[in-house]
Motif scaffolding. Structure first.
Motif, PDB file in Angstrom:
ATOM      1  N   SER A 552       0.841  -1.198   0.000  1.00 10.24           N
ATOM      2  CA  SER A 552       0.000   0.000   0.000  1.00 10.24           C
ATOM      3  C   SER A 552       0.878   1.250   0.000  1.00 10.24           C
ATOM      4  CB  SER A 552      -0.915   0.018   1.228  1.00 10.24           C
ATOM      5  OG  SER A 552      -0.142   0.041   2.415  1.00 10.24           O
ATOM      6  N   ASP A 743       2.850  -9.395  -3.341  1.00  8.64           N
ATOM      7  CA  ASP A 743       1.869  -8.635  -2.566  1.00  8.64           C
ATOM      8  C   ASP A 743       0.815  -9.604  -2.041  1.00  8.64           C
ATOM      9  OD1 ASP A 743      -0.414  -6.800  -1.840  1.00  8.64           O
ATOM     10  OD2 ASP A 743       1.018  -5.324  -2.591  1.00  8.64           O
ATOM     11  N   ARG A 745      -2.171  -9.079  -1.214  1.00  6.61           N
ATOM     12  CA  ARG A 745      -3.527  -8.818  -1.696  1.00  6.61           C
ATOM     13  C   ARG A 745      -3.887  -9.614  -2.946  1.00  6.61           C
ATOM     14  NH1 ARG A 745      -2.976  -2.411  -1.951  1.00  6.61           N
ATOM     15  NH2 ARG A 745      -0.905  -3.102  -2.642  1.00  6.61           N
TER      16      ARG A 745
END
Length: 1009
Positions: A552, A743, A745
């Motif tokens: 992020s 990542d 996510r």
């Protein structure tokens, strides 16, 4: 696979249609072509039923097929085969055609045929991609089809007066001025060309790209720009960039007739944003003010010319109607002073109304943006109150165009700054707005009963747009954003387009894509790869040494996150041979991470090396530049590094210059690593307003289908960029590699967010397990990697472009030729044996540190190495041994050996010889610093004469007719005594064997600073 058109395979798609394919197609290619043929055949089936009531014809296709499965070849062969079948099954009946009222008897046979047989428009994003389309077409038996390619004057023009101008708009203005005064001999010769002679010149038996047109135009002194445009009137296949067919202004400029056409958009993954952009418009108060000044100028010139014409007529003693008076009449016959005065008043009013609008409460603030926004209907209201609505805009624009043409005819009397740029900006803005709204969209797609001339309520479309105005240094910037790609697509259908075919390797998530395009799709394909078992390993790295990897914006400065990402990259680089592509979300993210890696030690605080130093030891690192002109040198550095023992890594950006448009094959993309998720910039004007529009849409109750949420759109945009970068890993059926998504996510993303062919290859792991799996993957393919190393070197030499010689017949100033040179032109390994050039004698020149110049040389941040010498003289080195890799090579020179021949030995140097160690570490510190100077610094502050001599020296050296001693002498005259550091840095652009001699002589002459 190299194919021979004469040995094509006949492929039967159905009982009526066969396709001549260059080779036996793979199953995925058969499926792809069948979907194309089925959609093209659908019109005939629809015409046979529902003749009285409306039938929705699903005539369009969205076709996703992995990179390397031959999409371009399949599209070309299937559509061209279908058109050829149509020609055979429905021969031209002239009497029937003429009686239908479709045209007059004066039309040529080609024009008649094209009014009956669909023309194919093949659109791609860039001209380089269209060149590849031409290459693929010429592999097939359909290469004889009459084809042309459209482009701007920037690509086609051979008139040096126009070519030397950098701005494309200015080029167009100057060209039109020369043509109107018949001052361009290339155009004049084109204008005198007969149709038969033009066909004789252009018919080569195969398709031509831009380079071919320019070559033919140069050889025959005929304008290639107008030749390509004229050929488009009768061509069966027209190649062109996206915006030429999507943008209403470009369609009008190139007079594209889309009636009954087949439009193909290749590489269509970016089409949604391109459609929105082309239906949007921008104008500044500066342009409006300039338009006013230009209109005043035209009005003054027109009044003066009318007075002069009257005076000449009164004083004329010869017969009335001389050529001069007729010319004057011709220049002013379309312009009337009363029209100009009325138009000037409207533009004044428009300027005032925009100022009032910005201060009014009709516009609302939009945090975090600085400007104000409203629905699109406010702009239409403002334009109407200024005297410009849908009924009057055509006359408004026509007067502006006539005024611009009038200014262009006054070459000697009007300065370059008064050539109509302001009027052009206002005309383009109005044309964009009302072209988008005039023929729309409330009408059902494909309803042929609605005439193009009909107007519907512009507010219907304005509901899908946002007006945004901001003040920049006291000047207003007016932006009108369209947020429905379907508007551009439906405009094409309203223009009579028969079929729209959208193809790409990465349309996923395809459901959202097809919804947003607003077409009636008869075929939606998510194709498999050519191989049943896809040779790709995909790893989602969820954890590093310190914890979860969440990229992020807030986490970018977290030292534990940055360290874990750096360590993950190093581990993958260590276990991946040859080339590694690393993609970041943005330039700012890449710059921030690299800056930290350069300062941060690995592991314990007393670690001897930083993350960046370890990366540079593991791979030769190249970084994608922001400036386009520097990309060639970076690309060259990367490809040279790939052929070295450790390989190379290219750090790049999603949606950047590297992520699409450049083909990285085999050794150049053994691994694709993506750091973070490339969401669009959250504070970008378009992004903020698009999310606002989608949120507003969710609240509307008059929609038949559930709209896309702003959250879903934002995620879809990110994954489309991810999928495009992933597509770099496989370029053909024999390719293989790994994909690493760093990542956490990614683990929670829905499978349909990824391409269908990739989904079964995905697994989750931490950074350690990712490295182990990657090592195992490549160990299993060790024999393939060894084979690819030698093949890669051969391929580099084969595909390298020849050095572009300056044309002897060119009338350009030598000053203009300098900027055409790139490091890739000069120092590509395959170009080192180029034909020798004429020797240029050196002359004494002094370095002028105060002068400036437009000359620029693409940057190469480190030395450009050519490994030929090392491979010839140290071919027995065992590259797999770490001890061997660390051995030092010595170059021995026998005293008194004037021949310059050298002997290479191992780690123990022979005695009684002068030894020079071939490493940077043994050089003086100032020399080491000089070798780190970027190549782009060499010409900064250099006088024009020095630049010419510098370029001539590099050209001569590259052509191998100049020895390093002469290079040394010439560069010494340029850089010494003012810049000895740059003189030493010049060794970086010499061949490896010459570089060491250059440095040794510099040391011997005690060149220091």
């Amino acid at each position: 696979m190299v194919s021979n058109p004469s040995s094509s395979t006949e492929v039967w798609i159905n009982s009526k249609t066969s396709i001549k394919f260059p080779f036996e197609p793979y199953e995925c290619q058969r499926i792809f072509m069948k979907n194309v043929i089925d959609v093209l055949d659908m019109v005939g089936r629809c015409e046979m039923i529902h003749t009285k009531r409306k039938k929705i014809q699903k005539l369009d296709a969205a076709l996703e097929s992995p990179t390397g499965t031959g999409k371009t070849l399949s599209l070309l062969c299937s559509t061209l085969a279908w058109v050829q079948k149509l020609k055979e099954s429905k021969p031209m009946d002239f009497a029937t055609w003429q009686s239908s009222g479709a045209g007059g008897a004066e039309k040529t046979e080609d024009k008649l045929k094209n009014s009956f047989i669909p023309t194919i428009f093949y659109a791609s994003r860039t001209h380089s991609q269209l060149e590849q389309v031409v290459h693929e077409l010429n592999r097939t038996e359909y290469k004889w089809v009459k084809t042309t390619i459209l482009g701007s004057r920037e690509h086609f023009c051979i008139n040096q007066k126009v070519k030397k101008i950098k701005e494309s708009n200015r080029q167009a203005h100057v060209c039109r001025g020369l043509v109107s005064k018949r001052s361009c001999h290339y155009y004049n010769k084109f204008d005198a060309l007969t149709t038969d002679k033009a066909n004789e010149i252009l018919e080569k038996g195969e398709a031509m790209d831009i380079e071919d047109f320019v070559k033919i135009g140069t050889q025959n002194s005929i304008c290639p720009y107008f030749m390509s445009r004229q050929r488009s009137e009768t061509a069966e296949l027209i190649l062109l960039p996206y915006n030429y067919i999507i943008d209403p202004k470009m369609r009008r400029r190139y007079k594209l007739d889309l009636k009954n056409s087949i439009v193909i958009f290749d590489e269509a993954h970016n089409l949604e944003s391109i459609c929105e952009s082309n239906a949007s418009a921008e104008l500044s108060s500066t342009s409006i003010a300039l338009c006013i000044e230009e209109l005043k100028k035209v009005l003054a010139l027109l009044v003066e010319e009318e007075e002069n014409a009257r005076e000449e007529a009164d004083n004329e003693t010869e017969a009335f109607g001389t050529q001069k008076i007729d010319l004057t009449k011709k220049l002013i016959e379309n312009l009337r002073t009363e029209d100009l005065m009325a138009l000037l008043e409207k533009v004044f009013t428009l300027e005032e109304n925009f100022d009032k609008l910005f201060e009014s409460d009709q516009l609302k603030s939009v945090p975090p943006l600085d400007g104000k926004a409203s629905d699109g209907a406010i702009l239409l209201e403002t334009l109407a109150n200024s005297g410009c609505d849908g009924n009057s805009v055509e006359r408004f624009v026509d007067v502006l165009r006539d005024a611009i043409s009038y200014l262009l005819s006054k070459n000697e009397e009007v300065s370059l700054t008064e050539k109509g740029d302001g009027m052009e900006s206002v005309a383009d803005f109005l044309l964009s707005i009302y072209s988008t709204h005039a023929q729309e969209v409330a009408a059902a797609v494909g309803d042929e009963h609605i005439k193009l001339a009909d107007r519907v309520d512009p507010a219907t479309v304005a509901r899908n747009c946002k007006l945004y105005i901001r003040k920049d240094s006291g000047k207003l910037v007016i932006k009108y954003f369209c947020f429905q790609a379907s508007i551009s697509m439906r405009m094409l259908k309203m223009r009579g387009v028969r079929n729209v075919l959208l193809a790409s390797g990465t349309l996923s998530p395809i459901q959202a894509f097809t919804y947003n395009m607003g077409l009636n799709f008869g075929a939606i394909l998510e194709n498999e790869h050519a191989l049943k078992q896809v040779p790709v390993l995909t790893s989602i790295v969820t954890r590093g040494k310190h914890g979860g990897l969440v990229g992020s914006f807030q986490n970018r400065k977290n030292i534990e996150y940055v360290s874990d990402v750096g360590e993950s990259l190093i581990r993958v680089m260590e276990t991946t041979p040859q080339g590694v592509l690393v993609f970041f979300s943005s330039y700012s993210q890449m710059d921030e991470l690299v800056e930290v890696w350069k300062k941060t030690k690995r592991g314990a605080s007393d670690s001897p090396e930083t993350f960046w130093e370890k990366m540079e030891k593991t791979k030769k690192i190249a970084v994608e530049p922001r400036a386009k002109e520097q990309l060639a040198a970076v690309r060259l550095r990367y490809t040279q590094g790939v052929s070295e023992p450790h390989g190379a890594a290219l750090l790049a950006v999603c949606r950047g210059k590297v992520s699409e448009g450049i083909d990285f094959c085999d050794a150049e993309s053994r691994a694709v690593i993506i750091v973070g998720i490339p969401y669009p910039p959250i504070h970008d004007e378009r992004v903020v307003l698009k999310k606002m529009y989608l949120d507003d849409l969710m609240g509307r109750k008059d929609l038949t289908n559930e709209p896309q949420s702003s959250r879903d759109w934002y995620q879809m945009e990110a994954f489309r960029a991810v999928n495009q970068a992933i597509g770099r890993v496989l370029r053909h059926k024999n390719d293989f590699g790994t994909v690493v998504l760093i990542d956490t996510r990614y683990a929670s993303a829905k499978p349909e967010m990824f391409p269908k062919w990739l989904r079964n290859t995905i697994s989750r792991c931490d950074s350690n397990n990712c490295a182990l799996k990657t090592a195992r993957f490549f160990k299993e393919r060790g024999h393939l990697i060894e084979n690819s190393k030698s093949e890669y070197i051969k391929k580099q030499a084969k595909t390298c472009k020849s050095f572009r010689q300056v044309k002897s017949q060119s009338a350009s100033n030598p000053k203009d030729d300098i900027t055409d040179i790139t490091l890739e032109d000069m120092f590509s390994p395959a170009n080192m044996k180029i034909e020798k050039k004429e020797k240029i004698e050196p002359r004494p020149i002094k370095y002028d540190s105060s002068s400036s110049s437009v000359f620029s040389l693409p940057t190469n941040e480190d030395e450009l190495k050519v490994k030929k010498w090392e491979q010839e003289n140290d071919s027995q080195t065992n590259v797999s041994s770490s001890s061997d890799l660390n051995k030092r090579k010595y170059k021995a020179e026998t005293p008194g050996n004037s021949s310059g021949q050298h002997v290479v030995s191992g780690s123990e140097p022979p005695k009684k010889r002068k030894m020079v160690l071939l490493t940077r570490e043994t050089l003086p510190e100032k020399y080491q610093n000089a070798l780190n100077i970027p190549t782009s610094e060499l010409t900064k502050g250099m006088s024009l004469d020095n630049q010419k001599q510098f370029v001539a020296t590099l050209k001569g050296y590259k052509a191998t007719n100049m020895e390093w001693q002469e290079v040394f002498q010439r560069l010494h005259q340029i850089f010494i005594p003012d810049r000895p550091d740059l003189f030493i840095s010049c060794s970086n652009i010499l061949r490896s064997e010459d570089k060491m001699k250059y440095i040794r002589r510099s040391l011997g002459m005690k060149i220091n600073y």
